[in-house]
Design a protein around this motif. Structure first.
Motif, PDB file in Angstrom:
ATOM      1  N   ALA A 192      11.769 -27.428   0.562  1.00  0.00           N
ATOM      2  CA  ALA A 192      11.211 -27.567   1.896  1.00  0.00           C
ATOM      3  C   ALA A 192      10.179 -28.690   1.899  1.00  0.00           C
TER       4      ALA A 192
ATOM      5  N   ASN B 100      10.619 -24.482   7.227  1.00  0.00           N
ATOM      6  CA  ASN B 100       9.277 -24.995   6.963  1.00  0.00           C
ATOM      7  C   ASN B 100       8.200 -24.212   7.710  1.00  0.00           C
TER       8      ASN B 100
ATOM      9  N   VAL C 297       7.271 -28.960   3.499  1.00  0.00           N
ATOM     10  CA  VAL C 297       5.869 -28.547   3.371  1.00  0.00           C
ATOM     11  C   VAL C 297       5.519 -28.169   1.938  1.00  0.00           C
TER      12      VAL C 297
ATOM     13  N   SER D 177       4.941 -32.358   7.492  1.00  0.00           N
ATOM     14  CA  SER D 177       4.222 -31.143   7.102  1.00  0.00           C
ATOM     15  C   SER D 177       3.003 -30.904   7.980  1.00  0.00           C
TER      16      SER D 177
ATOM     17  N   SER E 103       5.142 -22.320   5.901  1.00  0.00           N
ATOM     18  CA  SER E 103       3.775 -22.572   6.355  1.00  0.00           C
ATOM     19  C   SER E 103       3.049 -21.255   6.625  1.00  0.00           C
TER      20      SER E 103
END
Length: 313
Positions: free
Chosen positions: A284, A34, A286, A295, A38
């Motif tokens: 995932a 994640n 996010v 998230s 991001s």
């Protein structure tokens, strides 16, 4: 190059973030995946590399099929570069390198293999490379952790996890400190201090170094230089109550008092049901649940690592 603490020749090399855990099941693979997404969502060219060679499953968390080629093909010289085993993900800025088909002996690579792997990692065409390390504090895991620009330790708010995280920091600390003993006079100064351990009141690595400084200032400075370069980061995962969210700050203080090092507290991640649902969906968090508390915490942690955040929430 003869050291795993490789100095890079080019300013354009990728930044390396290594994610480890003192024990299995703390969520390091989920956090690695994640965090990589991001970063990629912000326009950074990222590569997620699975270095959990004994039980690789980063591809599952990323929601992609198990690739045909893995690190074993590279380490066994079936391919010449990591780029040849790199596969795309659903995010155009994120690629993946698998360790899932690594042979049993690859879980404990030789020094020359580690050196080769690190050299090739730093030549990858990316802004960031995230390493999902194996659990525990084996020397190979510590070497990859210490060679990264940012070493990230994941801990759960449970006594066994906290204890194992402490052992990981201790092992990494001494692994790094050992490098200084190669310098002339350092090992001898340490031995002399330890011969008078009780009389000198040596009860921790911090007091050991202060005594070595008195015995041999040059040797003490060598130890201080190594310690100064050791600044791991910590994430508390699956926090359920207020005390859990304060655990990171407590660990930071304990390490300052005992080791004389400054660990950076990146923040905590609250327990979130969206994580289980995302795993079930093979996506995932996010990506599948961008406004979930998980998230939001990941994005905040990334900002803290990049130096653009406000510190731990």
């Amino acid at each position: 190059m003869t050291s795993l603490n490789i100095e890079m020749k080019y300013s354009t090399r990728p930044r390396i973030w290594a994610v480890g855990g003192g024990k299995g099941g703390v969520g390091k693979t989920v956090i690695t995946a994640n965090t990589a997404i991001s970063l990629a969502q912000q326009g950074n060219r990222c590569i997620a590399l699975d270095l959990d060679l004994g039980g690789a499953n980063l591809h599952t968390v990323l929601g992609i099929p198990d690739p045909d080629r893995s690190l074993s093909d590279f380490l066994n010289r079936k391919v010449n570069s990591l780029a040849e085993i790199m596969v795309p993900t659903s995010n155009p800025n994120l690629h993946f390198i698998s360790g899932s088909k690594a042979l049993l002996e690859m879980a404990n690579p030789k020094f020359s293999q580690k050196e080769k792997l690190l050299r090739h990692i730093t030549s990858l065409n990316a802004d960031y490379v995230l390493l999902d390390l194996g659990a525990g504090s084996a020397f190979n895991t510590l070497d990859f952790f210490l060679s990264a620009d940012e070493g990230i330790l994941v801990v759960l708010p449970e006594p066994t996890s906290v204890e194992n995280a402490y052992h990981f920091v201790k092992a990494a600390f001494y692994r790094k400190l050992k490098r200084a003993t190669r310098r002339s006079g350092v090992a001898e100064a340490i031995d002399k201090a330890m011969e008078q351990k009780v009389a000198r009141g040596i009860q921790s690595p911090k007091t050991l170094i202060s005594n070595v400084l008195l015995i041999n200032p040059e040797a003490g400075q060598a130890l201080e230089e190594e310690v100064k370069g050791f600044r791991p980061n910590i994430i508390v995962n699956q926090a359920r109550k207020h005390d859990d969210s304060e655990l990171g700050a407590d660990i930071v203080q304990a390490c300052q008092d005992y080791f004389g090092i400054r660990i950076r507290n990146l923040g905590h991640i609250d327990e979130d049901d969206s994580l289980r649902e995302a795993v079930r969906l093979r996506r995932a968090v996010v990506d599948a649940f961008p406004v979930s508390s998980f998230s939001r915490a990941i994005h905040s942690i990334v900002k803290n690592l990049l130096g653009t955040g406000d510190g731990p929430p």
